[in-house]
Design a protein around this motif. Structure first.
Motif, PDB file in Angstrom:
ATOM      1  N   UNK A 135       0.836  -1.197   0.000  1.00  0.00           N
ATOM      2  CA  UNK A 135       0.000   0.000   0.000  1.00  0.00           C
ATOM      3  C   UNK A 135       0.873   1.251   0.000  1.00  0.00           C
ATOM      4  N   UNK A 136       0.384   2.278  -0.664  1.00  0.00           N
ATOM      5  CA  UNK A 136       1.130   3.525  -0.780  1.00  0.00           C
ATOM      6  C   UNK A 136       1.373   4.160   0.586  1.00  0.00           C
ATOM      7  N   UNK A 137       0.417   4.033   1.500  1.00  0.00           N
ATOM      8  CA  UNK A 137       0.597   4.628   2.824  1.00  0.00           C
ATOM      9  C   UNK A 137       1.749   3.965   3.578  1.00  0.00           C
ATOM     10  N   UNK A 138       1.971   2.679   3.363  1.00  0.00           N
ATOM     11  CA  UNK A 138       3.069   1.983   4.037  1.00  0.00           C
ATOM     12  C   UNK A 138       4.419   2.434   3.484  1.00  0.00           C
ATOM     13  N   UNK A 139       4.480   2.697   2.172  1.00  0.00           N
ATOM     14  CA  UNK A 139       5.714   3.220   1.577  1.00  0.00           C
ATOM     15  C   UNK A 139       6.016   4.601   2.153  1.00  0.00           C
ATOM     16  N   UNK A 140       4.992   5.443   2.262  1.00  0.00           N
ATOM     17  CA  UNK A 140       5.173   6.788   2.805  1.00  0.00           C
ATOM     18  C   UNK A 140       5.641   6.737   4.257  1.00  0.00           C
ATOM     19  N   UNK A 141       5.010   5.894   5.060  1.00  0.00           N
ATOM     20  CA  UNK A 141       5.396   5.763   6.472  1.00  0.00           C
ATOM     21  C   UNK A 141       6.842   5.296   6.586  1.00  0.00           C
ATOM     22  N   UNK A 142       7.240   4.375   5.727  1.00  0.00           N
ATOM     23  CA  UNK A 142       8.618   3.867   5.746  1.00  0.00           C
ATOM     24  C   UNK A 142       9.620   4.997   5.547  1.00  0.00           C
ATOM     25  N   UNK A 143       9.387   5.840   4.541  1.00  0.00           N
ATOM     26  CA  UNK A 143      10.326   6.933   4.263  1.00  0.00           C
ATOM     27  C   UNK A 143      10.354   7.946   5.402  1.00  0.00           C
ATOM     28  N   UNK A 144       9.212   8.231   5.999  1.00  0.00           N
ATOM     29  CA  UNK A 144       9.181   9.187   7.107  1.00  0.00           C
ATOM     30  C   UNK A 144       9.954   8.649   8.307  1.00  0.00           C
ATOM     31  N   UNK A 145       9.741   7.376   8.636  1.00  0.00           N
ATOM     32  CA  UNK A 145      10.444   6.767   9.770  1.00  0.00           C
ATOM     33  C   UNK A 145      11.952   6.770   9.530  1.00  0.00           C
ATOM     34  N   UNK A 146      12.363   6.429   8.302  1.00  0.00           N
ATOM     35  CA  UNK A 146      13.794   6.432   7.971  1.00  0.00           C
ATOM     36  C   UNK A 146      14.392   7.824   8.156  1.00  0.00           C
ATOM     37  N   UNK A 147      13.671   8.852   7.702  1.00  0.00           N
ATOM     38  CA  UNK A 147      14.181  10.220   7.842  1.00  0.00           C
ATOM     39  C   UNK A 147      14.274  10.640   9.306  1.00  0.00           C
ATOM     40  N   UNK A 148      13.280  10.288  10.114  1.00  0.00           N
ATOM     41  CA  UNK A 148      13.316  10.640  11.543  1.00  0.00           C
ATOM     42  C   UNK A 148      14.508   9.981  12.220  1.00  0.00           C
ATOM     43  N   UNK A 149      14.728   8.693  11.920  1.00  0.00           N
ATOM     44  CA  UNK A 149      15.828   7.959  12.545  1.00  0.00           C
ATOM     45  C   UNK A 149      17.197   8.399  12.024  1.00  0.00           C
ATOM     46  N   UNK A 150      17.220   9.052  10.856  1.00  0.00           N
ATOM     47  CA  UNK A 150      18.488   9.442  10.242  1.00  0.00           C
ATOM     48  C   UNK A 150      18.926  10.859  10.590  1.00  0.00           C
ATOM     49  N   UNK A 151      18.126  11.590  11.351  1.00  0.00           N
ATOM     50  CA  UNK A 151      18.491  12.965  11.701  1.00  0.00           C
ATOM     51  C   UNK A 151      19.798  12.997  12.489  1.00  0.00           C
ATOM     52  N   UNK A 152      20.075  11.940  13.240  1.00  0.00           N
ATOM     53  CA  UNK A 152      21.324  11.874  14.004  1.00  0.00           C
ATOM     54  C   UNK A 152      22.481  11.336  13.180  1.00  0.00           C
ATOM     55  N   UNK A 153      22.280  11.117  11.892  1.00  0.00           N
ATOM     56  CA  UNK A 153      23.315  10.555  11.044  1.00  0.00           C
ATOM     57  C   UNK A 153      24.247  11.590  10.456  1.00  0.00           C
ATOM     58  N   UNK A 154      24.795  11.255   9.286  1.00  0.00           N
ATOM     59  CA  UNK A 154      25.806  12.116   8.663  1.00  0.00           C
ATOM     60  C   UNK A 154      25.200  13.260   7.853  1.00  0.00           C
ATOM     61  N   UNK A 155      23.907  13.209   7.561  1.00  0.00           N
ATOM     62  CA  UNK A 155      23.265  14.262   6.778  1.00  0.00           C
ATOM     63  C   UNK A 155      21.974  14.731   7.457  1.00  0.00           C
ATOM     64  N   UNK A 156      22.085  15.296   8.656  1.00  0.00           N
ATOM     65  CA  UNK A 156      20.874  15.693   9.384  1.00  0.00           C
ATOM     66  C   UNK A 156      20.067  16.769   8.668  1.00  0.00           C
ATOM     67  N   UNK A 157      20.758  17.710   8.027  1.00  0.00           N
ATOM     68  CA  UNK A 157      20.053  18.795   7.345  1.00  0.00           C
ATOM     69  C   UNK A 157      19.164  18.288   6.226  1.00  0.00           C
TER      70      UNK A 157
END
Length: 304
Positions: free
Chosen positions: A183-205
């Protein structure tokens, strides 16, 4: 919007030369990438260096188009809030952004017109860029990085389109390689979760900007459902594409006399009919379908 061909390069050429907003956005991104790459090549060949290149690790030309986190520098080149969303340095950065824009944009245009796609793309990029600047000057963790950090790439704009259409038709299904029907909503949720978890990574901006774009896409559709069309409040000049002579193709399936709006309305009507047929199957079984309903279901499955 066109019949598939076994030659992928021919399909790409047909798509890029279509007169719609999605193909134009992708062409602009490709054009800017080629132009920046050629300028970068000459800068390298002639060994042109500057303090900007040493401080920001990019060519002066890229720096001139990217969004700086430093507000005093941003005030001197405010246009970068617009230009950065078409700017890519690496090929794979461009490739994955355009791939996501292509698929999410095609679904978006099944339900909305090109002008709304442009509004979501541009304002998603603007909101993402502004959230990046505000975050880098508000949170203490970014205090030192704010003096030299810059933002570039279409990711915030692309994610705005994806989240917008996923908010509007969350149960729309896509067939993903190695994953299957999702489902499209699951793809969208996946990308949002990845971005939230990646804020502490090498490209926070970059990830903060993605979340800004996603927020815009979500709010745009939520307000649209409440009859608050932000396109009328935050509207860019209407862009139309002149219909000149088209190249004739031997396959008549490539000819579609409908306008984009007519095509989109017909696709939405067809999708609603298919949803009704599928609901009937779940309740009464396939045998309960009429001949016309079976033909409609078969026709739609071939399109997908």
């Amino acid at each position: 919007m066109y019949a598939p061909n076994h030659n992928p390069f021919e399909n790409i050429k047909r798509f890029l030369f279509q007169r719609n907003m999605l193909s134009r956005l992708i062409l602009i991104n490709l054009g800017v990438f080629l132009f920046v790459s050629i300028v970068g090549l000459f800068i390298w060949l002639f060994q042109v260096s500057s303090g900007i290149q040493q401080q920001f690790n990019v060519s002066p030309f890229v720096y001139w188009l990217a969004v700086p986190a430093n507000p005093s520098i941003l005030a001197q080149k405010i246009w970068t809030l617009f230009t950065y969303m078409f700017l890519h340095e690496g090929f794979f950065h461009l490739f994955f952004n355009m791939l996501m824009l292509y698929f999410s944009g095609r679904i978006f245009l099944e339900y909305f017109n090109g002008q709304k796609l442009l509004n979501v793309y541009i304002w998603g990029g603007l909101i993402g860029g502004l959230l990046y600047v505000v975050s880098y000057n508000f949170f203490p963790v970014f205090q030192q990085a704010a003096t030299y950090s810059i933002l570039l790439g279409a990711s915030a704009s692309v994610l705005a389109v994806l989240i917008a259409i996923a908010t509007y038709v969350p149960n729309y299904h896509m067939n993903l390689l190695l994953v299957g029907r999702v489902k499209l909503q699951h793809i969208a949720i996946f990308f949002i979760v990845v971005d939230i978890l990646s804020v502490q990574g090498t490209n926070p901006g970059g990830h903060i900007a993605h979340l800004g774009g996603a927020l815009w896409g979500f709010l745009y559709i939520q307000l649209l459902k409440r009859n608050m069309n932000l396109s009328s409040l935050l509207k860019f000049p209407k862009i139309t594409f002149k219909k000149g002579p088209r190249k004739a193709y031997s396959n008549p399936q490539y000819k579609r006399p409908e306008s984009d709006d007519e095509y989109n309305r017909r696709r939405v009507k067809e999708q609603h009919e298919v949803d009704r047929i599928l609901e009937k199957i779940s309740k009464s079984g396939y045998a309960s379908l009429s001949k016309r309903e079976k033909e409609q279901l078969f026709k739609n499955s071939n399109k997908r």
